[in-house]
Design an enzyme around this catalytic site. Structure first.
Site, short mmCIF file in Angstrom:
data_model
loop_
_atom_site.label_atom_id
_atom_site.label_comp_id
_atom_site.label_asym_id
_atom_site.label_seq_id
_atom_site.Cartn_x
_atom_site.Cartn_y
_atom_site.Cartn_z
N LYS A 80 -2.63 -49.97 2.91
CA LYS A 80 -1.77 -50.77 3.79
C LYS A 80 -1.58 -52.13 3.15
O LYS A 80 -2.49 -52.66 2.49
CB LYS A 80 -2.43 -50.95 5.15
CG LYS A 80 -1.49 -51.35 6.25
CD LYS A 80 -0.85 -50.13 6.90
CE LYS A 80 0.06 -50.54 8.04
NZ LYS A 80 0.57 -49.37 8.76
N GLY A 179 4.70 -49.00 27.11
CA GLY A 179 5.55 -49.34 25.97
C GLY A 179 6.62 -48.28 25.75
O GLY A 179 6.31 -47.14 25.41
N VAL A 180 7.88 -48.66 25.99
CA VAL A 180 8.98 -47.70 25.79
C VAL A 180 9.93 -48.22 24.72
O VAL A 180 11.12 -48.39 24.94
CB VAL A 180 9.70 -47.36 27.11
CG1 VAL A 180 8.82 -46.49 27.98
CG2 VAL A 180 10.12 -48.63 27.87
N GLY A 181 9.35 -48.48 23.57
CA GLY A 181 10.15 -48.87 22.40
C GLY A 181 10.67 -47.63 21.71
O GLY A 181 11.05 -46.64 22.35
N VAL A 183 9.23 -45.20 19.88
CA VAL A 183 8.51 -43.94 20.13
C VAL A 183 8.44 -43.64 21.62
O VAL A 183 8.75 -42.54 22.07
CB VAL A 183 7.07 -43.99 19.55
CG1 VAL A 183 6.35 -42.68 19.83
CG2 VAL A 183 7.09 -44.28 18.06
P1 NAD Z 1 8.33 -50.63 19.18
O1 NAD Z 1 8.10 -52.04 18.79
O2 NAD Z 1 9.69 -50.04 19.07
O3 NAD Z 1 7.84 -50.40 20.69
C1 NAD Z 1 6.73 -50.99 21.25
C2 NAD Z 1 7.10 -51.36 22.68
O4 NAD Z 1 5.94 -51.83 23.37
C3 NAD Z 1 8.14 -52.48 22.76
O5 NAD Z 1 9.21 -52.05 23.60
C4 NAD Z 1 7.36 -53.64 23.37
O6 NAD Z 1 8.18 -54.47 24.19
C5 NAD Z 1 6.32 -52.91 24.19
N1 NAD Z 1 5.11 -53.67 24.51
C6 NAD Z 1 4.43 -54.57 23.74
N2 NAD Z 1 3.35 -55.02 24.41
C7 NAD Z 1 3.33 -54.37 25.60
C8 NAD Z 1 2.45 -54.38 26.71
N3 NAD Z 1 1.37 -55.17 26.75
N4 NAD Z 1 2.74 -53.59 27.77
C9 NAD Z 1 3.84 -52.80 27.77
N5 NAD Z 1 4.71 -52.75 26.75
C10 NAD Z 1 4.45 -53.51 25.67
O7 NAD Z 1 7.27 -49.77 18.33
P2 NAD Z 1 7.27 -48.20 18.08
O8 NAD Z 1 7.83 -47.90 16.75
O9 NAD Z 1 7.78 -47.50 19.30
O10 NAD Z 1 5.68 -47.95 17.95
C11 NAD Z 1 4.85 -47.97 19.08
C12 NAD Z 1 3.42 -47.85 18.63
O11 NAD Z 1 3.24 -46.60 17.92
C13 NAD Z 1 2.96 -48.93 17.64
O12 NAD Z 1 1.60 -49.21 17.87
C14 NAD Z 1 3.13 -48.28 16.28
O13 NAD Z 1 2.24 -48.84 15.32
C15 NAD Z 1 2.75 -46.85 16.60
N6 NAD Z 1 3.31 -45.86 15.70
C16 NAD Z 1 4.65 -45.79 15.54
C17 NAD Z 1 5.19 -44.82 14.70
C18 NAD Z 1 6.68 -44.69 14.52
O14 NAD Z 1 7.11 -43.65 13.98
N7 NAD Z 1 7.47 -45.65 14.97
C19 NAD Z 1 4.34 -43.94 14.01
C20 NAD Z 1 2.96 -44.03 14.21
C21 NAD Z 1 2.46 -45.01 15.06
#
Ligand code: NAD
Length: 354
Positions: A80, A179-181, A183
C-alpha cells in the site's frame, strides 16, 4: 517511532520513502510480501497529522492487502502507498514524479486508486510506469470496482445466512447499511432486489435521501445505524466502526460489510464473539474489488472468483468453529498459511525490472 519499531512483530519486506520537494510529493510505499506475486495495493492521498501516522497506516493497510490477496487465492502479494497531503498538491508533474517512484521498484509494487485518488490520477501515473491498474474503461482499464465489490459482499451475506439460518436467500432479512457511497448504494440495490428489509444511514444526507426516494428503504440518523435491531449489520463507510464504544450497543446477529479495517483493533473480534455476533472478516467480504482489479493485471476472469467468495466465507466460519477461534483469527491463519505454503519462500521476490 522508528520504522522497525512501527513494523514490530509483523514481517513487512520493504518500506520505501519518496520525497520530491519540486512537486511536494511525500510518499511512503509499504510492501508486506511479494512471496505470492507483486504487491498490489492502492495509493491513499490523505492529510496525515504527521509522518508516524502515515507510516503506521501504510504498514497496516499493506498487511491487510497481503491477507486479502492470499485469502482470495490470487497470485499477488500485498502493499500500500500513502501520500501525505491533499488534492491541492495534485498536478500532472506530481503524479508523474510519483509514477517514477513506483517505476523505480521494478514491479515489486503495483498501484491502484484508493481514498483520495482517482482513475484519472492513475492515467497520469501510467505515463511513467506500467505498474499501475484500476484505470477507467476509456483508458483500457477495468473501471470502477465498486459494483463488483458489492456483489462480493452479497455473496458473503448469502454464505452467512446459510451458516446461521440454513438458507441462502436474504428475503425478509433485516439489513442495516452504514454508508451508501459507491459500494453501499450498489449493495442496497442488490438487497432490495432480493427482498431484504433495508435500513441505511450516511453522513451525506443527500445520498441517503436519494436511495429512500429510489428504493423506498428506510433511513435513520448516522448515530443510530450501528444499534439497529437487525439480522446483518453492514459497515460500508470508513474503517474502525467496530470498537469498544460501539460493540456494546450492537443489536445484530452478524456483520458483513465492505469497509476496510472494520475492527479498530484485532481484540475487537473477541469482543464481538463474546456478544455472540458473527463477524465475517472484512478482507474476505470485500475481496471482490481486489479480484476485479487483479483481473486487469493478469487477464483472469474475475466472475467465478467473486461468486466463490460464498465458499471462502463458509470455509472461514467452519474453520473458526472447529479451531475455537474467531472468524478473524481463522481467516488470518488461512491467509498466512497459504503465503507460507505456496509462496516462493524468498523475500524481495519481485522488483528489479522484470
Ligand atoms: P465511498 O466514499 O463512495 O462511500 C463511503 C460512504 O460512507 C460515503 O457516502 C460517506 O458519506 C459515508 N460515510 C462516511 N462516514 C460515515 C459515517 N460515520 N456514517 C455513515 N456514513 C458515513 O467509498 P466506497 O468506495 O463505497 O467504499 C466504502 C468502504 O469500502 C471503504 O471503507 C472502502 O475502503 C471499502 N472498500 C471499497 C471497495 C471498492 O471497490 N470501492 C473495495 C474494497 C473495500
Amino acid at each position: 517511532m522508528g520504522v522497525f519499531e512501527a513494523i514490530g512483530n509483523d514481517s513487512h519486506e520493504r518500506v520505501v520513502v519518496g520525497n520530491d520537494p519540486s512537486t511536494g510529493l511525500k510518499a511512503i510505499i509499504a510492501i508486506y510480501s511479494t512471496q505470492l506475486g507483486p504487491a498490489l495495493g492502492g495509493t491513499r492521498l490523505f492529510p496525515y497529522q504527521n509522518d508516524e501516522a502515515a507510516l503506521v497506516d501504510a504498514l497496516r493497510l499493506a498487511r491487510a492487502m497481503a491477507l486479502k490477496a492470499s485469502a482470495a487465492g490470487l497470485s499477488l502479494g500485498g502493499g500500500k502507498a500513502v501520500i501525505i497531503g491533499d488534492r491541492t498538491l495534485v498536478t500532472d508533474d506530481f503524479w508523474r514524479s510519483y509514477g517514477r517512484l513506483i517505476d523505480s521498484l521494478g514491479g515489486a509494487y503495483i498501484t491502484a486508486e484508493d481514498v483520495g485518488t482517482t482513475t484519472g490520477d492513475m492515467r497520469v501515473i501510467a505515463q511513467e510506469t506500467r505498474w499501475v491498474t484500476g484505470r477507467a474503461v476509456k483508458d483500457d482499464g477495468g473501471g470502477d470496482p465498486s459494483p463488483v465489490t458489492a456483489r462480493g459482499v452479497m455473496r458473503a451475506m448469502m454464505a452467512t445466512s446459510r451458516y446461521l439460518w440454513d438458507r441462502d436467500s436474504l428475503h425478509g432479512c433485516r439489513v442495516a447499511v452504514q454508508g451508501v457511497g459507491k459500494v453501499g448504494s450498489s449493495l442496497v440495490r442488490h438487497l432490495v432486489d432480493e427482498g431484504a428489509d433495508v435500513v441505511i444511514a450516511d453522513v451525506r444526507q443527500d445520498s441517503a435521501d436519494a436511495l429512500v426516494e429510489e428504493l423506498g428503504v428506510k433511513s435513520v440518523p448516522t448515530d443510530e445505524i450501528l444499534s439497529q435491531d437487525c439480522d446483518i449489520l453492514s459497515p460500508c463507510s470508513l474503517g474502525g466502526a467496530l470498537n469498544p464504544e460501539t460493540i456494546p450497543g450492537l443489536r445484530c446477529h452478524a456483520i458483513v460489510g465492505s469497509a476496510n479495517n472494520q475492527l479498530a483493533t484485532d481484540t475487537d473480534a473477541a469482543a464481538l464473539a463474546a456478544r455472540d455476533i458473527l463477524y465475517v472478516p472484512d478482507f474476505i467480504a470485500n475481496a471482490a474489488g481486489l479480484i476485479h482489479v487483479a483481473s486487469e493485471v493478469d487477464g483472469s476472469d474475475a466472475g467465478a472468483r467473486v461468486e466463490g467468495l460464498y465458499d471462502s466465507v463458509l470455509t472461514v466460519l467452519e474453520k473458526a468453529s472447529k479451531e475455537g477461534v474467531t472468524p478473524h483469527e481463522a481467516a488470518v491463519r488461512l491467509a498466512e498459511d497459504r503465503i507460507r505454503r505456496e509462496g516462493s519462500g524468498t523475500t524481495f521476490r519481485h522488483g528489479g525490472g522484470e
